[in-house]
Design a protein around this motif. Structure first.
Motif, PDB file in Angstrom:
ATOM      1  N   GLN B 119      14.955   8.025  15.187  1.00 44.65           N
ATOM      2  CA  GLN B 119      14.547   6.851  14.423  1.00 44.65           C
ATOM      3  C   GLN B 119      13.056   6.942  14.057  1.00 44.65           C
ATOM      4  OE1 GLN B 119      13.976   3.216  16.520  1.00 44.65           O
ATOM      5  NE2 GLN B 119      14.952   1.999  14.947  1.00 44.65           N
ATOM      6  N   HIS B 120      12.265   7.420  15.030  1.00 37.82           N
ATOM      7  CA  HIS B 120      10.831   7.559  14.795  1.00 37.82           C
ATOM      8  C   HIS B 120      10.575   8.553  13.673  1.00 37.82           C
ATOM      9  CE1 HIS B 120       6.604   7.220  16.289  1.00 37.82           C
ATOM     10  NE2 HIS B 120       6.510   8.383  15.660  1.00 37.82           N
ATOM     11  N   PHE B 121      11.306   9.663  13.719  1.00 39.57           N
ATOM     12  CA  PHE B 121      11.167  10.711  12.700  1.00 39.57           C
ATOM     13  C   PHE B 121      11.502  10.146  11.318  1.00 39.57           C
ATOM     14  CE2 PHE B 121      10.711  15.120  11.590  1.00 39.57           C
ATOM     15  CZ  PHE B 121      11.481  15.274  10.447  1.00 39.57           C
ATOM     16  N   ALA B 122      12.613   9.436  11.243  1.00 39.42           N
ATOM     17  CA  ALA B 122      13.022   8.863   9.955  1.00 39.42           C
ATOM     18  C   ALA B 122      11.964   7.895   9.447  1.00 39.42           C
ATOM     19  CB  ALA B 122      14.364   8.162  10.105  1.00 39.42           C
ATOM     20  N   ASN B 123      11.437   7.068  10.349  1.00 40.05           N
ATOM     21  CA  ASN B 123      10.426   6.092   9.968  1.00 40.05           C
ATOM     22  C   ASN B 123       9.150   6.775   9.471  1.00 40.05           C
ATOM     23  OD1 ASN B 123       9.098   3.568   9.711  1.00 40.05           O
ATOM     24  ND2 ASN B 123       8.171   3.838  11.723  1.00 40.05           N
ATOM     25  N   MET B 124       8.718   7.812  10.174  1.00 40.09           N
ATOM     26  CA  MET B 124       7.457   8.437   9.761  1.00 40.09           C
ATOM     27  C   MET B 124       7.605   9.181   8.427  1.00 40.09           C
ATOM     28  SD  MET B 124       7.018  11.263  12.766  1.00 40.09           S
ATOM     29  CE  MET B 124       7.355  12.985  12.445  1.00 40.09           C
ATOM     30  N   MET B 125       8.758   9.783   8.219  1.00 38.99           N
ATOM     31  CA  MET B 125       8.982  10.469   6.939  1.00 38.99           C
ATOM     32  C   MET B 125       9.070   9.461   5.797  1.00 38.99           C
ATOM     33  SD  MET B 125       8.899  13.707   7.380  1.00 38.99           S
ATOM     34  CE  MET B 125       7.633  13.494   8.622  1.00 38.99           C
ATOM     35  N   ASP B 126       9.722   8.344   6.095  1.00 45.58           N
ATOM     36  CA  ASP B 126       9.836   7.277   5.097  1.00 45.58           C
ATOM     37  C   ASP B 126       8.455   6.743   4.721  1.00 45.58           C
ATOM     38  OD1 ASP B 126      10.359   3.834   5.242  1.00 45.58           O
ATOM     39  OD2 ASP B 126      11.093   5.055   3.582  1.00 45.58           O
ATOM     40  N   LYS B 127       7.632   6.490   5.737  1.00 40.92           N
ATOM     41  CA  LYS B 127       6.293   5.944   5.473  1.00 40.92           C
ATOM     42  C   LYS B 127       5.448   6.957   4.700  1.00 40.92           C
ATOM     43  CE  LYS B 127       6.515   1.841   7.136  1.00 40.92           C
ATOM     44  NZ  LYS B 127       7.437   1.729   8.228  1.00 40.92           N
ATOM     45  N   ALA B 128       5.537   8.218   5.072  1.00 41.30           N
ATOM     46  CA  ALA B 128       4.751   9.246   4.387  1.00 41.30           C
ATOM     47  C   ALA B 128       5.135   9.284   2.904  1.00 41.30           C
ATOM     48  CB  ALA B 128       4.973  10.611   5.027  1.00 41.30           C
ATOM     49  N   THR B 129       6.439   9.351   2.633  1.00 42.76           N
ATOM     50  CA  THR B 129       6.870   9.547   1.248  1.00 42.76           C
ATOM     51  C   THR B 129       6.940   8.264   0.431  1.00 42.76           C
ATOM     52  OG1 THR B 129       9.118   9.646   2.122  1.00 42.76           O
ATOM     53  CG2 THR B 129       8.150  11.714   1.442  1.00 42.76           C
ATOM     54  N   ASN B 130       7.043   7.105   1.061  1.00 44.67           N
ATOM     55  CA  ASN B 130       7.173   5.867   0.287  1.00 44.67           C
ATOM     56  C   ASN B 130       5.989   4.916   0.387  1.00 44.67           C
ATOM     57  OD1 ASN B 130       9.748   6.537  -0.728  1.00 44.67           O
ATOM     58  ND2 ASN B 130      10.664   5.951   1.230  1.00 44.67           N
ATOM     59  N   ARG B 131       5.187   5.083   1.438  1.00 47.13           N
ATOM     60  CA  ARG B 131       4.062   4.152   1.557  1.00 47.13           C
ATOM     61  C   ARG B 131       2.718   4.835   1.322  1.00 47.13           C
ATOM     62  NH1 ARG B 131       3.522  -0.255   6.359  1.00 47.13           N
ATOM     63  NH2 ARG B 131       5.131  -1.146   5.046  1.00 47.13           N
ATOM     64  N   TYR B 132       2.515   5.983   1.928  1.00 49.27           N
ATOM     65  CA  TYR B 132       1.159   6.547   1.909  1.00 49.27           C
ATOM     66  C   TYR B 132       0.927   7.577   0.811  1.00 49.27           C
ATOM     67  CZ  TYR B 132       0.674   3.905   6.176  1.00 49.27           C
ATOM     68  OH  TYR B 132       0.639   2.867   7.070  1.00 49.27           O
ATOM     69  N   PHE B 133       1.758   8.614   0.749  1.00 50.12           N
ATOM     70  CA  PHE B 133       1.500   9.654  -0.246  1.00 50.12           C
ATOM     71  C   PHE B 133       1.533   9.134  -1.687  1.00 50.12           C
ATOM     72  CE2 PHE B 133       0.616  12.302   2.978  1.00 50.12           C
ATOM     73  CZ  PHE B 133       1.557  13.206   3.459  1.00 50.12           C
ATOM     74  N   PRO B 134       2.442   8.194  -2.012  1.00 50.21           N
ATOM     75  CA  PRO B 134       2.421   7.682  -3.388  1.00 50.21           C
ATOM     76  C   PRO B 134       1.083   7.043  -3.767  1.00 50.21           C
ATOM     77  CG  PRO B 134       4.443   7.016  -2.290  1.00 50.21           C
ATOM     78  CD  PRO B 134       3.557   7.608  -1.236  1.00 50.21           C
ATOM     79  N   VAL B 135       0.427   6.404  -2.814  1.00 48.52           N
ATOM     80  CA  VAL B 135      -0.865   5.767  -3.100  1.00 48.52           C
ATOM     81  C   VAL B 135      -1.871   6.819  -3.543  1.00 48.52           C
ATOM     82  CG1 VAL B 135      -2.846   4.609  -2.036  1.00 48.52           C
ATOM     83  CG2 VAL B 135      -0.531   3.785  -1.590  1.00 48.52           C
ATOM     84  N   PHE B 136      -1.935   7.915  -2.797  1.00 51.72           N
ATOM     85  CA  PHE B 136      -2.958   8.918  -3.091  1.00 51.72           C
ATOM     86  C   PHE B 136      -2.595   9.736  -4.332  1.00 51.72           C
ATOM     87  CE2 PHE B 136      -5.007   7.242   0.369  1.00 51.72           C
ATOM     88  CZ  PHE B 136      -4.202   7.247   1.502  1.00 51.72           C
ATOM     89  N   GLU B 137      -1.316   9.942  -4.551  1.00 52.83           N
ATOM     90  CA  GLU B 137      -0.863  10.588  -5.793  1.00 52.83           C
ATOM     91  C   GLU B 137      -1.325   9.756  -6.987  1.00 52.83           C
ATOM     92  OE1 GLU B 137       0.766  13.488  -6.085  1.00 52.83           O
ATOM     93  OE2 GLU B 137       1.622  13.453  -8.100  1.00 52.83           O
ATOM     94  N   LYS B 138      -1.162   8.438  -6.880  1.00 53.81           N
ATOM     95  CA  LYS B 138      -1.542   7.536  -7.973  1.00 53.81           C
ATOM     96  C   LYS B 138      -3.058   7.492  -8.162  1.00 53.81           C
ATOM     97  CE  LYS B 138      -0.693   2.897  -9.768  1.00 53.81           C
ATOM     98  NZ  LYS B 138      -1.974   2.199  -9.946  1.00 53.81           N
ATOM     99  N   VAL B 139      -3.800   7.481  -7.074  1.00 54.29           N
ATOM    100  CA  VAL B 139      -5.258   7.486  -7.182  1.00 54.29           C
ATOM    101  C   VAL B 139      -5.716   8.698  -7.978  1.00 54.29           C
ATOM    102  CG1 VAL B 139      -7.388   7.846  -5.856  1.00 54.29           C
ATOM    103  CG2 VAL B 139      -5.734   6.133  -5.099  1.00 54.29           C
ATOM    104  N   LEU B 140      -5.174   9.845  -7.626  1.00 57.49           N
ATOM    105  CA  LEU B 140      -5.563  11.087  -8.311  1.00 57.49           C
ATOM    106  C   LEU B 140      -5.112  11.062  -9.762  1.00 57.49           C
ATOM    107  CD1 LEU B 140      -4.684  13.638  -5.485  1.00 57.49           C
ATOM    108  CD2 LEU B 140      -6.973  13.014  -6.270  1.00 57.49           C
ATOM    109  N   LYS B 141      -3.926  10.508  -9.994  1.00 53.37           N
ATOM    110  CA  LYS B 141      -3.408  10.446 -11.363  1.00 53.37           C
ATOM    111  C   LYS B 141      -4.266   9.522 -12.219  1.00 53.37           C
ATOM    112  CE  LYS B 141       0.781   9.953 -13.992  1.00 53.37           C
ATOM    113  NZ  LYS B 141       2.115   9.439 -14.109  1.00 53.37           N
ATOM    114  N   ASP B 142      -4.618   8.352 -11.664  1.00 55.19           N
ATOM    115  CA  ASP B 142      -5.352   7.348 -12.439  1.00 55.19           C
ATOM    116  C   ASP B 142      -6.730   7.823 -12.870  1.00 55.19           C
ATOM    117  OD1 ASP B 142      -4.104   4.262 -10.833  1.00 55.19           O
ATOM    118  OD2 ASP B 142      -3.235   5.608 -12.326  1.00 55.19           O
ATOM    119  N   HIS B 143      -7.440   8.548 -12.009  1.00 56.00           N
ATOM    120  CA  HIS B 143      -8.789   8.962 -12.430  1.00 56.00           C
ATOM    121  C   HIS B 143      -8.877  10.423 -12.858  1.00 56.00           C
ATOM    122  CE1 HIS B 143      -9.478  10.820  -8.535  1.00 56.00           C
ATOM    123  NE2 HIS B 143      -9.776   9.715  -7.891  1.00 56.00           N
TER     124      HIS B 143
END
Lengths: 222, 221
Positions: B119-143
């Motif tokens: 469950q922990h593994f699923a949660n951490m992968m979910d957070k990485a791909t849906n909460r955190y990495f998208p933010v930084f992908e967007k930051v780089l894309k926007d500027h």
């Protein structure tokens, strides 16, 4: 737009309370928006207000700031509560981080399962009495000044007075072995901005009750 | 006394690894003193070296710094990895705090009880791909710039690379949906000080192995 910082959180302490303390101590008036339903929270996320889909959120100086420490560091920096140089800032950061570890235990306490509550309360008492309060008692004793760092009011003092009062709510005699902290508590409580914050009718929130816990679980459940 | 910072921790990543990354990225050589048994920790505690009885502890510039974030803040500010003004610092701090949250999830996977691991593994992968990495992908894309904040290297870039590499150890294709992060990873990895840190023989620590977990727990508990 009033120009005042606007805080979005539940109508309770949680992770926003330390931010309220810091703004109040700095003499900064602020507005608050309270999350009461999951729908409100989901809308905030959908509208892209929450960088990591979480609150606290503080709208300040044109930014939508999230992450408790980032917000507090910004406020401390802006209102000169972060020491006069890098070394003072390091001391303040160390003290604040230690206190924040203690506050984390208090934050999580209302969510303990009933059979763990007594043990958790004992842990709070033990850590406050044996790990955290002795450090600040010693700091104050060694330099004999009113404030923890650099003879000047800082974020560390605000964090400590908040923590002392929060622990005392659970362990009323916790300061009995700490004469310096007792003096510190009185002095900080009497500073005009803090005194005002400690009066009824201020934005200070009461200790979490069953209704607060219920609201948290309702709003943040997946 | 060498004048170099001296790091006190066990011989592994844990909460010290981010600090190693920041020092390395800043081109600062450092020494390490490893805790190997409980007595090593109690000695430091008895000496009064640990403000809150805990490690990480870093001896630098005449101070015995503790608390991961306090140490990281000091190093980042001293070596100009904190942005050029308060607002840039606010952005960097927000990004970095999000990264610390994901780091915590990745770091604590190995100490989960067997029945919670999946469950922990699923949660951490979910957070990485849906909460955190998208933010930084967007930051780089926007500027469209090379670095996360202010068009210059900051601790946010260093910590993001650290996080990406750690996440990839759990799921090698975790950046599949993030083309800009893939390029970011390549770019930041090529910065000379970081490239050096990524080479064998550096002070970068390997992922903790299951068999070492019990040993570490014995030191601290």
């Amino acid at each position: 737009m009033s120009g005042k910082p606007r805080l979005t959180y539940l109508n309770g302490r949680g992770r926003m309370e330390s931010i309220r303390w810091l703004l109040a101590a700095a003499g900064v008036e602020f507005e608050e928006v309270y999350l009461e339903t999951k729908e409100q929270y989901d809308k905030l996320i959908k509208d892209g207000f929450l960088l990591f889909q979480q609150v606290p959120l503080v709208e300040i100086d044109g930014m939508k700031m999230v992450q408790t420490r980032a917000i507090m560091s910004y406020i401390a920096g802006k209102y000169n509560l972060h020491g006069k140089d890098l070394k003072e800032r390091a001391l303040i950061d160390m003290y604040v981080e230690g206190i924040s570890d203690l506050m984390q235990m208090i934050l999580m306490f209302p969510f303990s399962p009933p059979d763990a509550k007594e043990k958790n309360l004992e842990s709070i008492k033990e850590r406050a009495t044996n790990r955290y309060f002795p450090v600040f008692e010693k700091v104050l004793k060694q330099h004999g000044q009113d404030f923890l760092v650099g003879n000047k009011f800082s974020w560390a003092d605000v964090q400590l007075i908040e923590a002392i009062l929060a622990v005392e709510e659970k362990v009323p005699a916790v300061l009995s072995g700490f004469p310096q902290l007792q003096v510190f508590k009185t002095k900080m409580s009497n500073m005009p901005t803090i005194k005002k914050f400690l009066q009824p009718g201020s934005p200070r929130k009461p200790p979490p009750d069953a209704h607060y816990v219920e609201t948290v679980l309702k709003i943040f459940k997946k | 006394m060498s004048g170099k910072p001296k790091l006190h921790y066990f011989n592994g990543r844990g909460r010290m690894e981010t600090i190693r990354w920041l020092l390395a990225a800043a081109g600062v050589e450092f020494e390490e003193s490893y805790l190997e048994k409980k007595e090593d920790l109690t000695k430091l505690q008895k000496d009064g070296s640990l403000l809150f009885q805990q490690v990480p502890m870093v001896e630098m510039d005449g101070m015995k710094l503790v608390q991961t974030r306090a140490i990281a803040n000091y190093i980042a500010t001293k070596y100009n990895l904190c942005g050029k003004d308060l607002k840039e610092r606010a952005l960097i701090d927000m990004y970095v705090e999000g990264m610390f949250d994901l780091n915590e999830l990745l770091m604590t996977y190995v100490i989960q009880p067997a029945d919670k691991k999946e469950q922990h593994f699923a949660n951490m992968m979910d957070k990485a791909t849906n909460r955190y990495f998208p933010v930084f992908e967007k930051v780089l894309k926007d500027h469209g710039k090379d670095f996360l904040v202010g068009n210059q290297l900051s601790r946010a870039d260093v910590q993001l690379l650290e996080l990406i590499l750690m996440a990839e150890e759990f799921k090698p294709d975790i950046l599949a949906q993030f083309p800009l992060l893939q390029r970011f990873k390549a770019r930041i990895s090529n910065i000379p000080t970081i490239k050096k840190f990524l080479q064998p023989g550096s002070q970068r620590k390997p992922p903790v192995r299951e068999e070492d977990v019990a040993k570490v727990i014995k030191i601290f508990y």
